[in-house]
Design an enzyme around this catalytic site. Structure first.
Site, PDB file in Angstrom:
ATOM      1  CE  LYS A 124       7.712  47.043  21.668  1.00  0.00           C
ATOM      2  NZ  LYS A 124       8.344  46.548  22.910  1.00  0.00           N
ATOM      3  CD  GLU A 180      -6.088  38.126  19.051  1.00  0.00           C
ATOM      4  OE1 GLU A 180      -6.793  37.995  20.073  1.00  0.00           O
ATOM      5  OE2 GLU A 180      -6.373  37.629  17.957  1.00  0.00           O
ATOM      6  CB  CYS A 213      -5.247  37.360  27.298  1.00  0.00           C
ATOM      7  SG  CYS A 213      -4.811  35.934  26.302  1.00  0.00           S
ATOM      8  CD  GLU A 231      -6.328  41.891  31.258  1.00  0.00           C
ATOM      9  OE1 GLU A 231      -5.871  42.954  30.814  1.00  0.00           O
ATOM     10  OE2 GLU A 231      -6.279  40.806  30.653  1.00  0.00           O
TER      11      GLU A 231
HETATM   12  P1  NAD Z   1       1.172  46.168  26.985  1.00  0.00           P
HETATM   13  O1  NAD Z   1      -0.014  46.729  26.312  1.00  0.00           O
HETATM   14  O2  NAD Z   1       1.776  46.950  28.091  1.00  0.00           O
HETATM   15  O3  NAD Z   1       2.350  45.932  25.917  1.00  0.00           O
HETATM   16  C1  NAD Z   1       2.184  45.131  24.787  1.00  0.00           C
HETATM   17  C2  NAD Z   1       3.229  45.521  23.768  1.00  0.00           C
HETATM   18  O4  NAD Z   1       2.933  46.830  23.275  1.00  0.00           O
HETATM   19  C3  NAD Z   1       4.655  45.593  24.324  1.00  0.00           C
HETATM   20  O5  NAD Z   1       5.586  45.111  23.393  1.00  0.00           O
HETATM   21  C4  NAD Z   1       4.842  47.080  24.539  1.00  0.00           C
HETATM   22  O6  NAD Z   1       6.185  47.491  24.544  1.00  0.00           O
HETATM   23  C5  NAD Z   1       4.083  47.652  23.359  1.00  0.00           C
HETATM   24  N1  NAD Z   1       3.665  49.039  23.505  1.00  0.00           N
HETATM   25  C6  NAD Z   1       3.386  49.706  24.652  1.00  0.00           C
HETATM   26  N2  NAD Z   1       3.045  50.981  24.360  1.00  0.00           N
HETATM   27  C7  NAD Z   1       3.108  51.115  23.012  1.00  0.00           C
HETATM   28  C8  NAD Z   1       2.865  52.190  22.116  1.00  0.00           C
HETATM   29  N3  NAD Z   1       2.484  53.391  22.536  1.00  0.00           N
HETATM   30  N4  NAD Z   1       3.004  51.977  20.798  1.00  0.00           N
HETATM   31  C9  NAD Z   1       3.357  50.760  20.338  1.00  0.00           C
HETATM   32  N5  NAD Z   1       3.631  49.713  21.140  1.00  0.00           N
HETATM   33  C10 NAD Z   1       3.498  49.882  22.465  1.00  0.00           C
HETATM   34  O7  NAD Z   1       0.779  44.699  27.447  1.00  0.00           O
HETATM   35  P2  NAD Z   1       1.620  43.686  28.322  1.00  0.00           P
HETATM   36  O8  NAD Z   1       1.673  44.187  29.733  1.00  0.00           O
HETATM   37  O9  NAD Z   1       2.896  43.365  27.642  1.00  0.00           O
HETATM   38  O10 NAD Z   1       0.685  42.384  28.240  1.00  0.00           O
HETATM   39  C11 NAD Z   1      -0.426  42.189  29.061  1.00  0.00           C
HETATM   40  C12 NAD Z   1      -1.717  42.501  28.327  1.00  0.00           C
HETATM   41  O11 NAD Z   1      -1.763  41.744  27.118  1.00  0.00           O
HETATM   42  C13 NAD Z   1      -2.950  42.087  29.108  1.00  0.00           C
HETATM   43  O12 NAD Z   1      -3.934  43.070  28.985  1.00  0.00           O
HETATM   44  C14 NAD Z   1      -3.395  40.794  28.423  1.00  0.00           C
HETATM   45  O13 NAD Z   1      -4.752  40.485  28.562  1.00  0.00           O
HETATM   46  C15 NAD Z   1      -3.021  41.086  27.012  1.00  0.00           C
HETATM   47  N6  NAD Z   1      -2.880  39.849  26.245  1.00  0.00           N
HETATM   48  C16 NAD Z   1      -3.850  39.555  25.331  1.00  0.00           C
HETATM   49  C17 NAD Z   1      -3.794  38.367  24.614  1.00  0.00           C
HETATM   50  C18 NAD Z   1      -4.833  38.034  23.584  1.00  0.00           C
HETATM   51  O14 NAD Z   1      -4.553  37.189  22.733  1.00  0.00           O
HETATM   52  N7  NAD Z   1      -6.016  38.620  23.616  1.00  0.00           N
HETATM   53  C19 NAD Z   1      -2.747  37.485  24.836  1.00  0.00           C
HETATM   54  C20 NAD Z   1      -1.770  37.824  25.782  1.00  0.00           C
HETATM   55  C21 NAD Z   1      -1.848  39.017  26.477  1.00  0.00           C
END
Ligand code: NAD
Length: 515
Positions: free
Chosen positions: A193, A268, A302, A404
Site C-alpha cells: 500500500k 522505519e 527522514c 520533526e
Molecule cells: P505517515 O505515518 O503519515 O504514513 C506512512 C504510511 O502509513 C502511509 O502509507 C499511510 O497511509 C500509512 N498509515 C497511516 N495511518 C495508518 C494506520 N493507522 N494503519 C496503517 N497504515 C497507516 O508518514 P508520511 O507522512 O507518509 O511520511 C513521513 C514520515 O515518514 C516522516 O516522519 C519521516 O521521517 C518518515 N520516514 C522515515 C524513513 C526511515 O527510513 N526512517 C524514511 C522516509 C520517511
C-alpha cells in the site's frame, strides 16, 4: 491568445477536455478497480491545477482479495528456486533502467522533488533491485559443528510468508523497492500500500514487476488510505509481517496492532538529524553539506539535516554564509531543471511547517535568520511552496530543535565543545543519522563512537545512504530492524536450524555428550 493558452495548457499536461487517467489496483495478476468505486485525485504539489490521475480509494474487501491472491501464490513462489526468482527481479531492474526518465518525470510531478533528486530516487530503486536480485544466488545460511559425533548442523533462511508493505510519500519508488525486492527474493508474497499522496511511482514499480514476469498474486497493489487499507492490513491475521516506513506516531499504532496478533513488525520512522560543525571544519564544504541536507527534497527526508550544531568559534561565520546560501536557492516547480527547491507535499504540510515557524519565532523565541514565508504569488500561486528557513540562536531544548518538522527548516545551535555537541546530537527522541565536519581524525572517531544513531557520516551531510549498507535508526526511529544491506534479509526471512543425525542411534543433546 487562445492558441498561446492551449500551448501552455498542453505543456503543463492540461487541456480542457482532457480526462484524467484512471488507475487500478493490481490483485492476483489483474488490474481491477477498487470495490467502493471511489477515487482519490493525485495532483501536482507544484501546481494543483495539474491533475495526474484518479487512484482507487480501496476498501477492506480489496485488501482481503489481495491477501487471498497472495496466499494462493505463496507455495509456488516460495518453492521456486531463489536463483530463478532472482532472474525475474533482474528483469525488473532492466525495465526500471529503460524507463528511468519517465518514472523520474512522473515522480517530480506527483511528489514535487526536483528532477535530479527524483532521478536519484529511481536510481536507488534500480540499485536495490540489482542488489536484491544478486541475493538469489547467495541467501547464505551456515553450517556449524554439532555436539555429537555423526551429526550435522546447519541453518537456512526461509520466507516469512505473506508480507504487508506500507510506504510513505517522500521516497515513492525507492522505499517501496527497499521492501519489495528483498521480500520477493526471499520467497514471500506481497500486498503493498503506497501513500495516498504518491501512488503513481509505486504503480510504475509494480507495472515493471508485471512486465518482468513476476507471477500473478506474488505482488498485489492496493491503493488507498492508511486508516482503511493500512489498518486492515495490520490487523489481518494472514499477513505474517508488516513492514512500514512513516511517522513515529503511525508506527506506534501499527506496532500495537501487530502485537495483538503476534505479527512480525518492522518500522522505519522519524528523524531529527544533526550535523556537528567543529571549529577546524572546512566551512565551505560544511555549508554545502548543510544546504543539501536541510533543503534537498524541501527538507522532507527522514534523514534531513534539521539541526546544525556549530562550534562557537565558527558560529557567526557559518550562520552568515548559510543564510546567504539559503536565500539564494531557487524555489519552484521541480520540473524546471534550474529549480533547486521544490514544493512541500500538500496543504497539511504547509500548515504544519508554518506552525513550526511560528513556534520557532514566538514560543521558542529563536532568531528567524531567513525565510519563514509561505510563497503564494506568481509562479508559486498554485503550489505549496515554503522558503528555505534558517533559525539561529537555537537552544537544544526548543521545540524546533526537538520535534520533526519535515520541511525546509533548519536550526543552528551554538556549542562550546565536541562533548557538548555530541550530547546535544543525542538529546532527542530519534536516532537515525548524524554527521560531523572536522579535519581531526580523533574528533571524527570520538563522535562516530559516541553518537547513538543508525547512520553516521564524516565530512558529509546526514543524507546519502547506499543500498548495500544497512539503513535504519535507534530509539523512536526504529524497532531494531535494518533495511538495505544483507541485513534486510533478516526482516524478510526466518532462520530454520536443521540437525541431521547419521549415527543410526538415539543421541540426546545435552545429556549423552555430558556423560
Ligand atoms: P505517515 O505515518 O503519515 O504514513 C506512512 C504510511 O502509513 C502511509 O502509507 C499511510 O497511509 C500509512 N498509515 C497511516 N495511518 C495508518 C494506520 N493507522 N494503519 C496503517 N497504515 C497507516 O508518514 P508520511 O507522512 O507518509 O511520511 C513521513 C514520515 O515518514 C516522516 O516522519 C519521516 O521521517 C518518515 N520516514 C522515515 C524513513 C526511515 O527510513 N526512517 C524514511 C522516509 C520517511
Amino acid at each position: 491568445m487562445v492558441q498561446a493558452k492551449k500551448a501552455l495548457a498542453k505543456r503543463s499536461g492540461r487541456t480542457k477536455r482532457q480526462r484524467p487517467n484512471t488507475y487500478q489496483n493490481y490483485i492476483g495478476g489483474r488490474w481491477v478497480p477498487g470495490a467502493s468505486g471511489e477515487w482519490s485525485e493525485n495532483r501536482n504539489p507544484a501546481d494543483t491545477r495539474d491533475l495526474i490521475g484518479r487512484f482507487p480509494r480501496s476498501t477492506e474487501s480489496d485488501v482481503d482479495q489481495a491477501i487471498a491472491a497472495a496466499s494462493e501464490a505463496f507455495d509456488h513462489w516460495r518453492l521456486t528456486p531463489a536463483p530463478r526468482r532472482a532472474e525475474i527481479l533482474f528483469r525488473v531492474g532492466e525495465i526500471l533502467i529503460r524507463d528511468k526518465e519517465k518514472y523520474t518525470r512522473d515522480m517530480t510531478r506527483e511528489m514535487g522533488k526536483v528532477l535530479k533528486e527524483a532521478g536519484g530516487d529511481v536510481q536507488e530503486a534500480i540499485d536495490c533491485t540489482y542488489y536484491a536480485a544478486g541475493e538469489g544466488r547467495r541467501l547464505h545460511g551456515f553450517t556449524t559443528p554439532a555436539e555429537m559425533p555423526n551429526k550435522f548442523a546447519m541453518c537456512v533462511r526461509q520466507p516469512v510468508g505473506l508480507c504487508g508493505l506500507i510506504t510513505p510519500w517522500n521516497f515513492p519508488m525507492a522505499i517501496p523497492s527497499w521492501k519489495l525486492l528483498p521480500a520477493l527474493v526471499c520467497g514471500n508474497t506481497i500486498v503493498i500500500k503506497p501513500a495516498e499522496e504518491t501512488p503513481l511511482s509505486t504503480y510504475n514499480l509494480i507495472k515493471a514487476c508485471e512486465e518482468a514476469g513476476v507471477p500473478p498474486g506474488v505482488v498485489n497493489l492496493v491503493m488507498g488510505r492508511g486508516s482503511v487499507v493500512g489498518s486492515r492490513m495490520t490487523s489481518h491475521r494472514s499477513l505474517r509481517l508488516i513492514s512500514m516506513t512513516g511517522s513515529t506516531e503511525t508506527g506506534r499504532v501499527i506496532a500495537s496492532a501487530c502485537a495483538e496478533r503476534n505479527a512480525i513488525c518492522s518500522l522505519e520512522m522519524g528523524g531529527k538529524n544533526a550535523i556537528i560543525i567543529m571549529d577546524d571544519a572546512d566551512i565551505e564544504n560544511a555549508i554545502e553539506g548543510a544546504v543539501w541536507g536541510a533543503f534537498g527534497t524541501s527538507g522532507q527526508r527522514c534523514t534531513a539535516s534539521s539541526r546544525l550544531i556549530v562550534h562557537k568559534k565558527v558560529y557567526r561565520e557559518f550562520s552568515k554564509k548559510l543564510v546567504e546560501r539559503a536565500k539564494a536557492l531557487r524555489i519552484g516547480n521541480g520540473a524546471d531543471p534550474k529549480i533547486e527547491v521544490g514544493p512541500v507535499i500538500n496543504e497539511d504540510a504547509v500548515h504544519k511547517i508554518m506552525s513550526y515557524i511560528d513556534i520557532g519565532q514566538h514560543e521558542d523565541k529563536a532568531t528567524l535568520a531567513c525565510g519563514g514565508h509561505h510563497l503564494t504569488k506568481g509562479d508559486h500561486a498554485h503550489g505549496y511552496f515554503i522558503e528555505p528557513t534558517v533559525f539561529t540562536d537555537v537552544t537544544p531544548d526548543m521545540r524546533i530543535a526537538q520535534e520533526e518538522i519535515f520541511g525546509p527548516v533548519t536550526s543552528v545551535i551554538p556549542t562550546k565543545s565536541l562533548d557538548e555537541a555530541i550530547e546535544i546530537a543525542n538529546g532527542v527522541q530519534y536516532g537515525l543519522s548524524a554527521a560531523i565536519y572536522t579535519q581531526d581524525v580523533n574528533r571524527a572517531f570520538h563522535a562516530m563512537n559516541e553518537t547513538y544513531t543508525g547512520i553516521f557520516y564524516v565530512n558529509a551531510s546526514t543524507i546519502g545512504a547506499e543500498v548495500h549498507l544497512p539503513f535504519g535508526g535507534t530509539k523512536a526511529t526504529g524497532n531494531g530492524h535494518r533495511e538495505a544491506g544483507t541485513q534486510v534479509l533478516d526482516i524478510f526471512s526466518e532462520w530454520k536450524s536443521i540437525y541431521v543425525d547419521y549415527s543410526g542411534k538415539l543421541q540426546r543433546a545435552q545429556i549423552d555428550n555430558a556423560e
